[in-house]
Design a protein around this motif. Structure first.
Motif, PDB file in Angstrom:
ATOM      1  N   SER A 105     106.071  28.222 116.520  1.00 53.55           N
ATOM      2  CA  SER A 105     104.921  27.613 115.826  1.00 53.55           C
ATOM      3  C   SER A 105     104.117  26.739 116.780  1.00 53.55           C
ATOM      4  CB  SER A 105     105.405  26.804 114.617  1.00 53.55           C
ATOM      5  OG  SER A 105     106.057  27.667 113.715  1.00 53.55           O
ATOM      6  N   GLU A 148     113.119  19.582 117.429  1.00 52.48           N
ATOM      7  CA  GLU A 148     112.688  19.997 116.080  1.00 52.48           C
ATOM      8  C   GLU A 148     113.255  19.059 115.002  1.00 52.48           C
ATOM      9  OE1 GLU A 148     113.027  24.203 115.519  1.00 52.48           O
ATOM     10  OE2 GLU A 148     113.356  24.032 113.370  1.00 52.48           O
ATOM     11  N   SER A 174     105.110  24.946 110.016  1.00 55.63           N
ATOM     12  CA  SER A 174     106.564  25.143 109.967  1.00 55.63           C
ATOM     13  C   SER A 174     106.810  26.330 109.037  1.00 55.63           C
ATOM     14  CB  SER A 174     107.282  23.897 109.459  1.00 55.63           C
ATOM     15  OG  SER A 174     108.675  24.138 109.428  1.00 55.63           O
ATOM     16  N   CYS A 175     107.109  27.476 109.643  1.00 52.79           N
ATOM     17  CA  CYS A 175     107.218  28.715 108.860  1.00 52.79           C
ATOM     18  C   CYS A 175     108.193  28.537 107.698  1.00 52.79           C
ATOM     19  CB  CYS A 175     107.684  29.858 109.755  1.00 52.79           C
ATOM     20  SG  CYS A 175     106.508  30.217 111.044  1.00 52.79           S
ATOM     21  N   LYS A 510     118.742  23.321 111.406  1.00 50.80           N
ATOM     22  CA  LYS A 510     118.424  24.600 110.756  1.00 50.80           C
ATOM     23  C   LYS A 510     119.388  25.690 111.233  1.00 50.80           C
ATOM     24  CE  LYS A 510     114.819  27.160 112.196  1.00 50.80           C
ATOM     25  NZ  LYS A 510     113.423  27.619 112.375  1.00 50.80           N
TER      26      LYS A 510
HETATM   27  C1  S6P Z   1     112.150  31.502 115.483  1.00 51.84           C
HETATM   28  C2  S6P Z   1     112.039  30.707 116.742  1.00 51.84           C
HETATM   29  C3  S6P Z   1     112.150  29.200 116.525  1.00 51.84           C
HETATM   30  C4  S6P Z   1     111.149  28.653 115.494  1.00 51.84           C
HETATM   31  C5  S6P Z   1     111.286  27.141 115.338  1.00 51.84           C
HETATM   32  C6  S6P Z   1     110.312  26.559 114.324  1.00 51.84           C
HETATM   33  O1  S6P Z   1     112.135  32.880 115.729  1.00 51.84           O
HETATM   34  O2  S6P Z   1     113.047  31.084 117.630  1.00 51.84           O
HETATM   35  O3  S6P Z   1     111.967  28.573 117.753  1.00 51.84           O
HETATM   36  O4  S6P Z   1     109.872  28.978 115.875  1.00 51.84           O
HETATM   37  O5  S6P Z   1     112.585  26.853 114.939  1.00 51.84           O
HETATM   38  O6  S6P Z   1     110.515  27.064 113.049  1.00 51.84           O
HETATM   39  P1  S6P Z   1     109.534  26.703 111.867  1.00 51.84           P
HETATM   40  O7  S6P Z   1     110.144  27.299 110.648  1.00 51.84           O
HETATM   41  O8  S6P Z   1     109.482  25.194 111.794  1.00 51.84           O
HETATM   42  O9  S6P Z   1     108.214  27.295 112.180  1.00 51.84           O
END
Ligand code: S6P
Length: 602
Positions: A105, A148, A174-175, A510
């Motif tokens: 992200s 994170e 944040s996906c 996570k």
């Molecule tokens: C996922 C990648 C991670 C995510 C990161 C943020 O394929 O390896 O690095 O981008 O954990 O996740 P999120 O849900 O906050 O966008």
């Protein structure tokens, strides 16, 4: 998988939407029923599965359960956000747009802000976009999963970027609606509404936002989302959170999550730019049409499954022989190569040397906040010259090299690079984007093609040139191809079980939770036992001490940074009851994790 029917019925495509399908998991963590056999699929089948999985992004809304990319509410919110951006572009003195995120992200925040700032500069307008990535610029090119979990770090970096600004449109990405780093920033924005308007981009419905307590904080991601929902009624905050379906590899939000982030933000910013530069009004139909161009991009890209399959096979073969895959790119497409390569380490537990990206012009082209990062170590050498000096001399037939370029890049330069590589290995391939009817370019292209074992030629209609979206379409297309190459290659290497990555790194909350859930699913043991096995694997002991069991998750994940094969080890312990040493030696004998655990699971 040969003979598998790709015309899935609607019920299979929508199975994940059913209320009783993995009900305890948010969409972003569910496993996709379409890919449950991806670990045993051929390269061609993998590509077709990814195609169907990606097409779920554009599925229409059915009923009221989930908002989708093309839902009315999503389009309306995009229009509102575009209008805010328009105001900022027209009055850039004390205002800015800040995008922030962790991992992929954050990398997309960087890619998008670079692209749109360039577009403003070309029109002699002030740049208004900034990016923040958890862990700083080194995270653009390497895995930094721990920051994170740190909301204070998020706030500090936001304050720094916004110093002296009176109006900030903050876009937190944040996906999974889960990163504490982003939650902290959103909370800060909500506390300072006189300056900040918060926007949240993610791909779960609001009620699935993570509700786990965050250390030393009174809020959770979920409570922040609830406050934003309240303010969204008066347009003082915005939520853009359509569901795009579960990822092909469970939880791998770099794939659809990343693509959808790119689509949504580019649609909003492009509308704002058109409004300021050519007085094109921001309309519902305009936004919808633009979204549909991305849907066509998927169709154009996946219309060549054989070409993509060849690349997946070549890369898979290289990784199986413990050799390497190299992306040599030009312009922003090279950035997609750097991003895809950097994600292989957190996603597949890969070494940084397994898949590497290089960009013409190196850090000059990257133009990141902190400038050259070469001093941080060998993985930060990213220029073509670095490839020529460090990699080329040792290149062998079993390495795969992929040239990524467009008809507007310097064909002589691409040709020279192709010849240098070709002297060392025939295993050279190309992904080449050309505009429909561009015959001048195709003459030089023929010479390059002769040097390559395969060329995936993606042809874009002239209309794309006219509407100015060509660059974004080529980028998404390249992202899809490279995601397929790196994912497919690691699947073929045996890194995936069903559609789960077993050897995931347990370096933030996570991932710790995901690892425990995965152990539960695969061993069918109770949660408590799974966590115990996980801790044994992290601390490398057969008996856990009180100090270990009473420590918090942050301590566990810090320790796990230096441990390898944590989840496979825990799984073998759970399935066999073996000691740690026995389990370790078993994994040493059978390094393909899927094979190592398969005998107890099939
Ligand atoms: C996922 C990648 C991670 C995510 C990161 C943020 O394929 O390896 O690095 O981008 O954990 O996740 P999120 O849900 O906050 O966008």
């Amino acid at each position: 998988m040969a003979g598998l029917d790709w015309t899935y019925g609607v019920s299979t495509l929508r199975q994940w939407e059913s209320a009783d399908y993995e009900p305890s998991l948010p969409v972003s963590e569910k496993s996709n029923p379409l890919t449950c056999d991806i670990d045993r699929a051929s390269a061609y089948s993998i590509v077709k599965m990814l195609q169907v999985c990606d097409s779920q992004m554009f599925q229409k809304e059915a009923g009221t359960t989930y908002q989708r990319l093309l839902s009315d509410q999503v389009l309306k919110t995009l229009m509102e956000v575009a209008k805010r951006v328009e105001v900022i572009i027209k009055d850039p003195q004390e205002s800015c747009v800040v995008m922030s995120g962790c991992g992929t992200s954050g990398r997309l925040a960087f890619l998008i802000s670079s692209g749109f700032n360039k577009a403003l500069s070309q029109l002699n307008q002030s740049e208004v976009y900034s990016y923040i990535i958890a862990g700083g610029d080194r995270a653009l090119l390497s895995s930094q999963e721990a920051p994170e979990d740190d909301p204070r770090l998020g706030v500090l970096s936001l304050k720094k970027v916004c110093e002296g600004k009176k109006r900030v449109l903050f876009i937190g990405i944040s996906c999974g609606l889960s990163a504490p780093f982003v939650a902290g920033q959103l909370d800060f924005c909500l506390q300072h509404p006189e300056v900040y308007t918060p926007v949240l981009v993610g791909f779960n419905p609001a009620h699935q936002a993570r509700d786990e307590p965050i250390q030393d904080c009174t809020f959770t991601f979920h409570s922040v989302v609830q406050r934003m929902q309240e303010l969204a009624k008066s347009q003082k905050a915005f939520l853009i959170n359509p569901a795009v379906g579960p990822e092909a590899i469970s939880g791998s939000s770099r794939m659809k999550g990343g693509s959808a982030t790119k689509i949504l933000l580019e649609v909003a910013f492009s509308a704002a730019h058109a409004a300021t530069s050519s007085n094109t009004p921001i309309t519902h139909n305009g936004v919808l049409q633009h979204m549909m161009e991305y849907e066509r991009t998927l169709a154009v890209t996946y219309s060549q499954p054989d070409g993509i399959t060849t690349l997946v096979e070549a890369a898979g073969e290289s990784l199986r022989c413990s050799r390497h895959v190299y992306y040599l790119g030009w312009g922003s497409l090279a950035l997609l190569g750097l991003i895809d390569a950097s994600e292989c380490s957190p996603t597949f537990g890969a070494d940084y040397e397994d898949v590497r990206g290089f960009i013409r012009g190196g850090y000059r082209e990257l133009n990141n906040n902190d400038g050259p990062l070469t001093s941080l170590g060998p993985k930060f050498s990213i220029a073509h010259e670095d490839f020529l000096h460090l990699i080329l001399p040792c290149l062998t037939d079993t390495d795969t090299v992929l040239l990524i370029y467009t008809h507007s890049d310097d064909a002589t330069e691409v040709g020279n690079m192709a010849r240098r590589v070709r002297e060392k290995t025939p295993n050279l391939h190309a992904v080449y984007h050309q505009a429909d009817g561009d015959t001048a370019a195709s003459l030089q292209q023929d010479d390059i093609k002769k040097l390559c074992l395969s060329t995936l030629k993606i042809t874009w209609p002239q209309e794309a040139l006219v509407s100015g979206t060509l660059q974004h379409m080529r980028e998404l297309s390249t992202k899809l191809v490279l995601n397929a190459v790196s994912t497919g290659a690691h699947v073929l290497k045996g890194k995936i079980y069903q559609n789960h990555m077993i050897d995931l790194q347990v370096t933030n909350t996570k991932l710790y939770r995901r690892a425990t859930r995965l152990l539960q699913k695969l061993s069918t043991c109770p949660e408590e036992k799974c966590e115990e096995a996980l801790l044994k694997a992290i601390y490398r002991v057969d008996m856990l001490t009180l100090e270990m069991t009473s420590s918090d998750i942050t301590t566990h994940t810090c320790f796990a940074r230096n441990s390898t094969k944590v989840v496979p080890l825990a799984l073998v312990i759970l399935l066999t009851g073996w000691s740690l040493v026995e389990a370790e030696s078993h994994l040493k004998q059978q390094p393909i994790v899927r094979e190592a655990v398969a005998q107890w699971m099939w």
